[in-house]
Design a protein around this motif. Structure first.
Motif, mmCIF file in Angstrom:
data_model
loop_
_atom_site.group_PDB
_atom_site.id
_atom_site.type_symbol
_atom_site.label_atom_id
_atom_site.label_comp_id
_atom_site.label_asym_id
_atom_site.label_seq_id
_atom_site.Cartn_x
_atom_site.Cartn_y
_atom_site.Cartn_z
ATOM 1 N N ARG A 40 -5.505 -0.065 7.705
ATOM 2 C CA ARG A 40 -4.120 0.038 7.775
ATOM 3 C C ARG A 40 -3.558 0.635 9.027
ATOM 4 N N ALA A 41 -2.835 0.031 10.059
ATOM 5 C CA ALA A 41 -2.551 0.697 11.160
ATOM 6 C C ALA A 41 -0.999 1.117 10.967
ATOM 7 N N LEU A 42 -0.667 2.384 11.019
ATOM 8 C CA LEU A 42 0.686 3.055 11.053
ATOM 9 C C LEU A 42 1.239 2.794 12.189
ATOM 10 N N THR A 43 2.564 2.131 12.220
ATOM 11 C CA THR A 43 3.368 1.730 13.618
ATOM 12 C C THR A 43 4.394 2.569 13.736
ATOM 13 N N SER A 44 4.664 3.573 12.846
ATOM 14 C CA SER A 44 5.472 4.528 13.385
ATOM 15 C C SER A 44 5.775 5.843 12.208
ATOM 16 N N PHE A 45 6.272 6.705 12.508
ATOM 17 C CA PHE A 45 6.323 7.964 11.657
ATOM 18 C C PHE A 45 7.090 7.517 10.438
ATOM 19 N N SER A 46 8.109 6.624 10.485
ATOM 20 C CA SER A 46 8.903 6.270 9.409
ATOM 21 C C SER A 46 8.152 5.034 8.631
ATOM 22 N N ASP A 47 6.921 4.703 8.915
ATOM 23 C CA ASP A 47 6.136 3.564 8.258
ATOM 24 C C ASP A 47 5.732 3.984 6.973
ATOM 25 N N ASP A 48 6.547 3.246 5.787
ATOM 26 C CA ASP A 48 6.496 3.847 4.560
ATOM 27 C C ASP A 48 5.820 2.644 3.724
ATOM 28 N N ARG A 49 4.644 2.626 3.641
ATOM 29 C CA ARG A 49 3.871 1.366 2.897
ATOM 30 C C ARG A 49 3.169 2.078 1.701
ATOM 31 N N PRO A 50 3.556 1.591 0.560
ATOM 32 C CA PRO A 50 2.872 2.582 -0.561
ATOM 33 C C PRO A 50 1.408 2.052 -0.620
ATOM 34 N N THR A 51 0.513 2.900 -1.201
ATOM 35 C CA THR A 51 -0.913 2.812 -1.579
ATOM 36 C C THR A 51 -0.996 2.518 -3.161
ATOM 37 N N GLU A 52 -1.378 1.718 -3.650
ATOM 38 C CA GLU A 52 -1.753 1.471 -5.111
ATOM 39 C C GLU A 52 -2.861 1.810 -5.303
ATOM 40 N N ALA A 53 -2.827 2.463 -6.650
ATOM 41 C CA ALA A 53 -4.005 3.003 -7.222
ATOM 42 C C ALA A 53 -5.026 1.978 -7.477
ATOM 43 N N ALA A 54 -4.722 0.714 -7.883
ATOM 44 C CA ALA A 54 -5.684 -0.326 -7.943
ATOM 45 C C ALA A 54 -5.274 -1.467 -7.484
ATOM 46 N N ILE A 55 -5.960 -2.603 -7.159
ATOM 47 C CA ILE A 55 -5.572 -3.819 -6.563
ATOM 48 C C ILE A 55 -6.547 -4.709 -7.086
ATOM 49 N N ASP A 56 -6.144 -5.995 -7.123
ATOM 50 C CA ASP A 56 -7.001 -7.210 -7.790
ATOM 51 C C ASP A 56 -7.638 -8.148 -6.411
ATOM 52 N N ALA A 57 -8.925 -8.099 -6.299
ATOM 53 C CA ALA A 57 -9.526 -8.525 -5.100
ATOM 54 C C ALA A 57 -10.396 -9.921 -5.511
ATOM 55 N N ASP A 58 -10.457 -10.620 -4.500
ATOM 56 C CA ASP A 58 -11.300 -11.758 -4.446
ATOM 57 C C ASP A 58 -12.685 -11.326 -4.298
ATOM 58 N N PRO A 59 -13.656 -11.693 -5.414
ATOM 59 C CA PRO A 59 -14.915 -11.310 -5.465
ATOM 60 C C PRO A 59 -15.451 -11.458 -4.026
ATOM 61 N N GLY A 60 -15.202 -12.497 -3.418
ATOM 62 C CA GLY A 60 -15.867 -12.843 -2.088
ATOM 63 C C GLY A 60 -15.380 -11.774 -0.923
#
Length: 91
Positions: A40-60
């Motif tokens: 994840r690239a941070l684009t500015s100091f105010s870049d506020d994208r939450p990081t979730e504890a878990a995600i669902d991913a494609d096995p591939g």
């Protein structure tokens, strides 16, 4: 979540030494055997994208953890995250 998706838990968050403003997130399966790496690239100091504890991913999109020590560590971290957070918690 697709019917074949796999739930993976955040086990590592690091900042890249090579590039500024790059965060590397590693999610792993509860057994620590498979992982998903996200950058994840941070684009500015105010870049506020939450990081979730878990995600669902494609096995591939999952890689295999070959190193046994790393696999054990990922499994421990995934278990800790499962015990302390709901999947959609922001961490």
């Amino acid at each position: 979540m697709g019917e074949d998706d796999v739930r993976v838990w955040l086990v590592e968050r690091t900042y890249s030494d090579d590039e500024q403003n790059l965060i590397i997130l590693v999610y792993a399966t509860p057994d620590g055997e498979r992982y998903l790496r996200k950058e994840r690239a941070l684009t500015s100091f105010s870049d506020d994208r939450p990081t979730e504890a878990a995600i669902d991913a494609d096995p591939g999109n999952l890689g295999t953890v070959e190193d046994l020590d790393e696999r054990e560590w990922y499994a421990e971290e995934a278990a800790r995250m499962q015990a302390e957070h709901d999947p959609d918690d922001h961490v």
